[in-house]
Design a protein around this motif. Structure first.
Motif, PDB file in Angstrom:
ATOM      1  N   VAL A  22       0.854  -1.187   0.000  1.00 52.30           N
ATOM      2  CA  VAL A  22       0.000   0.000   0.000  1.00 52.30           C
ATOM      3  C   VAL A  22       0.888   1.234   0.000  1.00 52.30           C
ATOM      4  O   VAL A  22       1.748   1.394   0.868  1.00 52.30           O
ATOM      5  CB  VAL A  22      -0.920   0.032   1.234  1.00 52.30           C
ATOM      6  N   GLU A  23       0.700   2.082  -0.991  1.00 52.49           N
ATOM      7  CA  GLU A  23       1.371   3.388  -1.012  1.00 52.49           C
ATOM      8  C   GLU A  23       0.407   4.408  -0.405  1.00 52.49           C
ATOM      9  O   GLU A  23      -0.583   4.791  -1.033  1.00 52.49           O
ATOM     10  CB  GLU A  23       1.733   3.788  -2.438  1.00 52.49           C
ATOM     11  N   GLN A  24       0.710   4.823   0.805  1.00 47.81           N
ATOM     12  CA  GLN A  24      -0.159   5.747   1.510  1.00 47.81           C
ATOM     13  C   GLN A  24       0.020   7.170   0.973  1.00 47.81           C
ATOM     14  O   GLN A  24       1.147   7.645   0.812  1.00 47.81           O
ATOM     15  CB  GLN A  24       0.166   5.746   3.000  1.00 47.81           C
ATOM     16  N   VAL A  25      -1.078   7.844   0.700  1.00 48.82           N
ATOM     17  CA  VAL A  25      -1.019   9.261   0.372  1.00 48.82           C
ATOM     18  C   VAL A  25      -0.840  10.038   1.670  1.00 48.82           C
ATOM     19  O   VAL A  25      -1.617   9.861   2.612  1.00 48.82           O
ATOM     20  CB  VAL A  25      -2.295   9.722  -0.349  1.00 48.82           C
ATOM     21  N   PRO A  26       0.171  10.895   1.768  1.00 46.67           N
ATOM     22  CA  PRO A  26       0.385  11.619   3.023  1.00 46.67           C
ATOM     23  C   PRO A  26      -0.714  12.636   3.292  1.00 46.67           C
ATOM     24  O   PRO A  26      -1.340  13.173   2.365  1.00 46.67           O
ATOM     25  CB  PRO A  26       1.734  12.311   2.803  1.00 46.67           C
ATOM     26  N   ARG A  27      -0.945  12.898   4.544  1.00 46.12           N
ATOM     27  CA  ARG A  27      -1.889  13.942   4.926  1.00 46.12           C
ATOM     28  C   ARG A  27      -1.307  15.313   4.601  1.00 46.12           C
ATOM     29  O   ARG A  27      -0.153  15.592   4.933  1.00 46.12           O
ATOM     30  CB  ARG A  27      -2.197  13.836   6.419  1.00 46.12           C
ATOM     31  N   PRO A  28      -2.087  16.174   3.966  1.00 48.45           N
ATOM     32  CA  PRO A  28      -1.525  17.456   3.514  1.00 48.45           C
ATOM     33  C   PRO A  28      -1.497  18.488   4.634  1.00 48.45           C
ATOM     34  O   PRO A  28      -2.376  18.507   5.509  1.00 48.45           O
ATOM     35  CB  PRO A  28      -2.499  17.883   2.409  1.00 48.45           C
ATOM     36  N   PRO A  29      -0.506  19.370   4.636  1.00 50.04           N
ATOM     37  CA  PRO A  29      -0.515  20.472   5.595  1.00 50.04           C
ATOM     38  C   PRO A  29      -1.624  21.459   5.272  1.00 50.04           C
ATOM     39  O   PRO A  29      -2.162  21.465   4.158  1.00 50.04           O
ATOM     40  CB  PRO A  29       0.866  21.109   5.410  1.00 50.04           C
TER      41      PRO A  29
END
Length: 591
Positions: free
Chosen positions: A274-281
């Motif tokens: 799974v390539e997690q999409v990071p949470r955006p600032p």
């Protein structure tokens, strides 16, 4: 309720099948004699089996046993030469039936062919009268798919078969992950609601057909609700692994099922990677003043004294309410707006026990600013259980004149009454902010006449939203605040996508989309049924549009799974504070 059992005879689900059975004497159905056939013959090339209602005998290998689904999937070891016919078949039987079947077991099964489910989305199923174990060592073939099928209907040719997806899949919807162990995924990236990209009608329907082709539902192979941590995620699901919409899955394998209205891949093993999409600032925008729009997801505070729960909407307890408010406060702190238009506030007045007053008090107590104020509209606005509101920092904006509301026409009992207030920033000109929340697309059973769903992609109550847009434009043209403003900002949840009639009407009347002016590519603020789109908008009239310096959405909510909302997450962080993403625009207003 989603996880109901398939429509299989209750007698079947409680019967125990003997280990060895004489299939020669199986009773025919409707006078038809039982005959040995291939699974491909049972499936046929259409949506329903050509042998539906007949008693047949098949010999096959167990592709995978799903006790949690009330049966096992069988698959032919030797496929036919017709790619339009599936080689898989669901054999309905309770988990404790004898003989106990495992993957790779060879069996001979006799029973009636049925189409289990409702409407056209049915699963070709064998309701057995006899199952005979023939031996072990069978090797069901796994079909490898490199791409989505040519049309959504072509998933039928894989029904009941083992599949391995050889291309990355994008998570395009995760709202059912915690409740049912399901994910919506797509071939080729995030999917958008058709009317976000194209006008309603033929163009939107073409996008809908393409979305249906590209989308697939992954399921956990169970009927139970609230299954806990998804077994198919090796890392589980937590703040470090939130599995946001947009994340990418590699190495997905399972058996293609069809139930509860959709094709779904019942997973048979953990997802390989799974390539997690990071949470955006939190976003930043240019301009000397920042204005936010935010749907609070039913911020109800009970009686305002710690009691009165559960509420008509929103929090079920005081603890829930406190967690909800903490997340919303954290969102505003991160966005750092000078003014915010709020939707889905409890419509409980403006006194110190009101939801609005207590939210502003919580903002001031949390800091870093303690000059938050709210616009007091006196009554209402409107008589809906929820309302809109305006809050602002007193050191950054000064209200001018009195607020104005509109409670006629569609704003009487469907759309929420808009709230308009004039402001001035520093030595800048007077301008008006109008907070709005149009009628939703829900409750279609109550929609009649022009509000009924016409099938063009705009769902129900479109006529009410169009009338709301007409009335709002005409009302603001009368200068309801009496302040002769230089321009107006319409901001809020209009419950319509960018290319739907209400937005097209407002743009035709001169209102300009802040996100189009800022040249943002494919903005979205909401994800529903695996489709991203905007419900939340910021529109400027010609007097205010030249002052726009930037626009952004903070995808802190729409892409997040429900696991992180206030009902389950005690962290007080902004993630999944609502189901809508907040928007933020920057304007030069102080000169």
């Amino acid at each position: 309720m989603r996880h109901l059992p398939l429509l299989i005879a209750p007698l079947l689900l409680t019967a125990c099948t003997p280990p060895v059975a004489d299939t020669a004497n199986a009773a025919p159905s409707d006078g038809a004699a039982a005959g040995s056939v291939s699974i491909a013959q049972v499936q046929g090339s259409g949506e329903r089996s050509p042998l539906e209602g007949r008693v047949v005998t098949v010999e096959a290998v167990v592709a995978f046993p799903f006790g949690g689904l009330g049966g096992v999937f069988l698959q032919s070891e030797t496929p036919d030469d017709d790619p339009a016919t599936s080689e898989g078949l669901f054999l309905a039987r309770p988990a404790d039936a004898q003989p106990r079947l495992r993957q790779g077991d060879r069996v001979r099964a006799t029973g009636t062919v049925v189409e289990a489910g409702e409407g056209s989305a049915t699963l070709t199923t064998l309701e057995p009268t006899a199952v005979e174990f023939l031996g072990r060592g069978g090797k069901p073939t796994t079909l490898v798919l490199e791409t989505a099928p040519a049309a959504a209907s072509d998933w039928e040719r894989y029904e009941g078969m083992r599949l391995a997806i050889a291309t990355p899949l994008t998570v395009t919807g995760n709202d059912a992950l915690g409740r049912y162990g399901e994910l919506l995924v797509s071939f080729g990236g995030r999917l958008f609601a058709p009317t976000e990209l194209a006008p309603p009608g033929a163009a939107a329907l073409a996008i809908a057909a393409e979305n249906a082709r590209l989308m697939l539902r992954l399921d956990d192979g169970r009927r139970a609700q609230d299954p806990g941590t998804p077994w198919f995620l090796s890392t589980g699901q937590d703040d470090a692994h939130p599995l946001r919409v947009g994340s990418t899955l590699h190495g997905v394998a399972g058996v293609l099922d069809q139930r509860f209205g959709s094709y779904r891949l019942q997973l048979t093993e953990e997802i390989a990677r799974v390539e997690q999409v990071p949470r955006p600032p939190a976003p930043d925008v240019q301009g000397d003043r920042r204005i936010a729009g935010f749907n609070l997801l039913n911020l109800f505070n009970g009686d305002g004294r710690g009691g009165g729960f559960p509420t008509a909407r929103g929090a079920a307890s005081q603890a829930d309410y406190q967690r909800q408010q903490a997340k919303l406060v954290a969102t505003v702190q991160a966005l750092q707006p000078d003014l915010a238009a709020l939707m889905e506030l409890e419509n409980d007045g403006f006194g110190p026990r009101s939801s609005l007053a207590q939210f502003v008090a919580a903002l001031n107590a949390a800091g870093p600013h303690s000059d938050w104020r709210f616009v007091d509209a006196g009554d209402g606005p409107g008589n809906n259980p929820i309302r809109v509101g305006l809050i602002y920092r007193a050191s950054r904006f000064t209200p001018v004149g009195r607020p104005a509301t509109l409670a006629d026409g569609p704003f009487r009992d469907r759309s929420r009454a808009p709230l308009a207030q004039a402001f001035r920033a520093g030595n800048g000109p007077v301008f008006v902010v109008a907070a709005n929340h149009f009628k939703s697309k829900g409750g279609c059973d109550e929609a009649t006449g022009g509000d009924a769903d016409s099938g063009d992609g705009q769902a129900c109550f479109n006529a009410t939203r169009v009338e709301s847009a007409e009335r709002l434009h005409a009302w603001l043209a009368t200068d309801p605040t009496g302040t002769k403003p230089v321009g107006h900002l319409v901001i809020g949840d209009l419950n319509a996508h960018a290319q739907e009639d209400p937005l097209r009407l407002l743009r035709a009347k001169g209102w300009q989309d802040a996100f189009a002016l800022a040249k943002l590519e494919r903005p979205y603020s909401f994800v529903f049924a695996g489709l991203s789109a905007r419900l939340d908008h910021a529109l400027l009239d010609p007097g205010l549009a030249p002052r726009l310096r930037g626009a952004a959405e903070w995808h802190a909510n729409a892409d997040e799974a429900g696991l992180f909302d206030y009902r389950a997450d005690p962290d007080g962080d902004p993630w999944r504070a609502s189901d809508h993403d907040p928007l933020l625009i920057g304007l030069d207003l102080a000169r």
